[in-house]
Motif scaffolding. Sequence first.
Motif, PDB file in Angstrom:
ATOM      1  N   CYS A  22       0.854  -1.186   0.000  1.00 10.13           N
ATOM      2  CA  CYS A  22       0.000   0.000   0.000  1.00 10.13           C
ATOM      3  C   CYS A  22       0.889   1.234   0.000  1.00 10.13           C
ATOM      4  N   ALA A  23       0.740   2.045  -1.032  1.00  9.99           N
ATOM      5  CA  ALA A  23       1.539   3.257  -1.160  1.00  9.99           C
ATOM      6  C   ALA A  23       0.677   4.489  -0.937  1.00  9.99           C
ATOM      7  N   ALA A  24       1.157   5.375  -0.090  1.00  2.36           N
ATOM      8  CA  ALA A  24       0.459   6.626   0.187  1.00  2.36           C
ATOM      9  C   ALA A  24       1.083   7.754  -0.620  1.00  2.36           C
ATOM     10  N   SER A  25       0.241   8.622  -1.131  1.00  2.00           N
ATOM     11  CA  SER A  25       0.736   9.768  -1.896  1.00  2.00           C
ATOM     12  C   SER A  25      -0.171  10.968  -1.672  1.00  2.00           C
ATOM     13  N   GLY A  26       0.337  12.137  -2.061  1.00  2.00           N
ATOM     14  CA  GLY A  26      -0.457  13.347  -1.909  1.00  2.00           C
ATOM     15  C   GLY A  26       0.224  14.333  -1.000  1.00  2.00           C
ATOM     16  N   SER A  27      -0.592  15.138  -0.333  1.00  4.75           N
ATOM     17  CA  SER A  27      -0.079  16.229   0.498  1.00  4.75           C
ATOM     18  C   SER A  27       0.307  15.729   1.890  1.00  4.75           C
ATOM     19  N   ILE A  28       1.333  14.904   1.919  1.00  2.00           N
ATOM     20  CA  ILE A  28       1.749  14.260   3.169  1.00  2.00           C
ATOM     21  C   ILE A  28       2.940  14.989   3.769  1.00  2.00           C
ATOM     22  N   PHE A  29       2.792  15.397   5.018  1.00  3.96           N
ATOM     23  CA  PHE A  29       3.935  15.911   5.765  1.00  3.96           C
ATOM     24  C   PHE A  29       4.571  14.789   6.575  1.00  3.96           C
ATOM     25  N   SER A  30       3.732  14.038   7.261  1.00  5.62           N
ATOM     26  CA  SER A  30       4.223  12.903   8.029  1.00  5.62           C
ATOM     27  C   SER A  30       3.097  11.898   8.226  1.00  5.62           C
ATOM     28  N   ILE A  31       3.482  10.637   8.388  1.00  2.00           N
ATOM     29  CA  ILE A  31       2.517   9.573   8.645  1.00  2.00           C
ATOM     30  C   ILE A  31       2.831   8.984  10.017  1.00  2.00           C
ATOM     31  N   ASN A  32       1.853   9.022  10.910  1.00  2.00           N
ATOM     32  CA  ASN A  32       2.057   8.470  12.246  1.00  2.00           C
ATOM     33  C   ASN A  32       2.028   6.949  12.242  1.00  2.00           C
ATOM     34  N   ALA A  33       1.022   6.405  11.597  1.00  2.00           N
ATOM     35  CA  ALA A  33       0.860   4.966  11.584  1.00  2.00           C
ATOM     36  C   ALA A  33       0.151   4.528  10.317  1.00  2.00           C
ATOM     37  N   MET A  34       0.447   3.308   9.922  1.00  2.00           N
ATOM     38  CA  MET A  34      -0.232   2.690   8.795  1.00  2.00           C
ATOM     39  C   MET A  34      -0.681   1.318   9.241  1.00  2.00           C
ATOM     40  N   GLY A  35      -1.691   0.803   8.566  1.00  2.00           N
ATOM     41  CA  GLY A  35      -2.177  -0.499   8.988  1.00  2.00           C
ATOM     42  C   GLY A  35      -3.032  -1.172   7.950  1.00  2.00           C
ATOM     43  N   TRP A  36      -3.384  -2.393   8.273  1.00  2.00           N
ATOM     44  CA  TRP A  36      -4.245  -3.200   7.420  1.00  2.00           C
ATOM     45  C   TRP A  36      -5.455  -3.658   8.215  1.00  2.00           C
ATOM     46  N   ILE A  51       1.388  -0.516  12.184  1.00  2.00           N
ATOM     47  CA  ILE A  51       2.789  -0.213  12.440  1.00  2.00           C
ATOM     48  C   ILE A  51       2.950   1.291  12.531  1.00  2.00           C
ATOM     49  N   THR A  52       3.684   1.747  13.537  1.00  2.00           N
ATOM     50  CA  THR A  52       3.907   3.177  13.711  1.00  2.00           C
ATOM     51  C   THR A  52       5.138   3.620  12.921  1.00  2.00           C
ATOM     52  N   SER A  53       5.344   4.921  12.882  1.00  2.00           N
ATOM     53  CA  SER A  53       6.516   5.445  12.177  1.00  2.00           C
ATOM     54  C   SER A  53       7.803   4.969  12.823  1.00  2.00           C
ATOM     55  N   GLY A  54       7.731   4.654  14.105  1.00  2.00           N
ATOM     56  CA  GLY A  54       8.908   4.156  14.799  1.00  2.00           C
ATOM     57  C   GLY A  54       9.111   2.664  14.693  1.00  2.00           C
ATOM     58  N   GLY A  55       8.162   1.979  14.077  1.00  2.00           N
ATOM     59  CA  GLY A  55       8.310   0.548  13.857  1.00  2.00           C
ATOM     60  C   GLY A  55       7.586  -0.342  14.850  1.00  2.00           C
ATOM     61  N   SER A  56       6.843   0.242  15.778  1.00  2.00           N
ATOM     62  CA  SER A  56       6.083  -0.582  16.714  1.00  2.00           C
ATOM     63  C   SER A  56       4.906  -1.221  15.994  1.00  2.00           C
ATOM     64  N   SER A  70       5.284  -4.516   7.664  1.00  2.00           N
ATOM     65  CA  SER A  70       6.523  -3.746   7.603  1.00  2.00           C
ATOM     66  C   SER A  70       6.248  -2.444   6.847  1.00  2.00           C
ATOM     67  N   ARG A  71       7.228  -1.569   6.909  1.00  2.00           N
ATOM     68  CA  ARG A  71       6.974  -0.237   6.376  1.00  2.00           C
ATOM     69  C   ARG A  71       8.266   0.368   5.846  1.00  2.00           C
ATOM     70  N   ASP A  72       8.158   1.067   4.720  1.00  2.00           N
ATOM     71  CA  ASP A  72       9.266   1.824   4.166  1.00  2.00           C
ATOM     72  C   ASP A  72       8.889   3.297   4.266  1.00  2.00           C
ATOM     73  N   THR A  77       5.170   3.612   2.218  1.00  2.00           N
ATOM     74  CA  THR A  77       4.573   2.347   1.796  1.00  2.00           C
ATOM     75  C   THR A  77       4.568   1.353   2.953  1.00  2.00           C
ATOM     76  N   VAL A  78       3.465   0.629   3.057  1.00  2.00           N
ATOM     77  CA  VAL A  78       3.352  -0.414   4.070  1.00  2.00           C
ATOM     78  C   VAL A  78       3.086  -1.740   3.354  1.00  2.00           C
ATOM     79  N   TYR A  79       3.626  -2.797   3.938  1.00  2.00           N
ATOM     80  CA  TYR A  79       3.504  -4.131   3.370  1.00  2.00           C
ATOM     81  C   TYR A  79       2.864  -5.068   4.389  1.00  2.00           C
ATOM     82  N   LEU A  80       2.208  -6.098   3.868  1.00  2.00           N
ATOM     83  CA  LEU A  80       1.696  -7.154   4.734  1.00  2.00           C
ATOM     84  C   LEU A  80       2.065  -8.487   4.099  1.00  2.00           C
ATOM     85  N   GLN A  81       3.007  -9.170   4.709  1.00  3.29           N
ATOM     86  CA  GLN A  81       3.396 -10.508   4.264  1.00  3.29           C
ATOM     87  C   GLN A  81       2.503 -11.503   4.975  1.00  3.29           C
TER      88      GLN A  81
END
Length: 120
Positions: A22-36, A51-56, A70-72, A77-81
């Motif tokens: 999942c790739a995020a785009s647009g007017s992004i300053f920062s992303i706190n957390a991403m998820g599924w 997953i948070t920006s810090g990897g929790s 996981s997250r890049d 971008t966030v991934y779900l294996q």
Amino acid sequence: QVQLVESGGGLVQAGGSLRLSCAASGSIFSINAMGWYRQAPGKQRELVATITSGGSTNYADSVKGRFTISRDNTKNTVYLQMNSLKPEDTAVYYCNAYGTKTNGGRFISWGQGTQVTVSS
């Protein structure tokens, strides 16, 4: 506006694996957390993993030990294996992200969903 685009769903036999992106785009300053999240027919949408920006990370009990999130951060971008898939994992999987836009406002965004079907 912040857009989320998912990919990687499909049909797989029980015991198989899939990787969602999942790739995020647009007017992004920062992303706190991403998820599924996922929603099976006739059921409510439920959390799968975050997953948070810090990897929790946080996982639903039903996927612990089988799914890895996981997250890049450089690619927003966030991934779900997903390994050892079961028929009960069949659902539409939705990506979610929340954070701050470039104008200072907050955002919560959802992807359009990607179908995962696990055959027995």
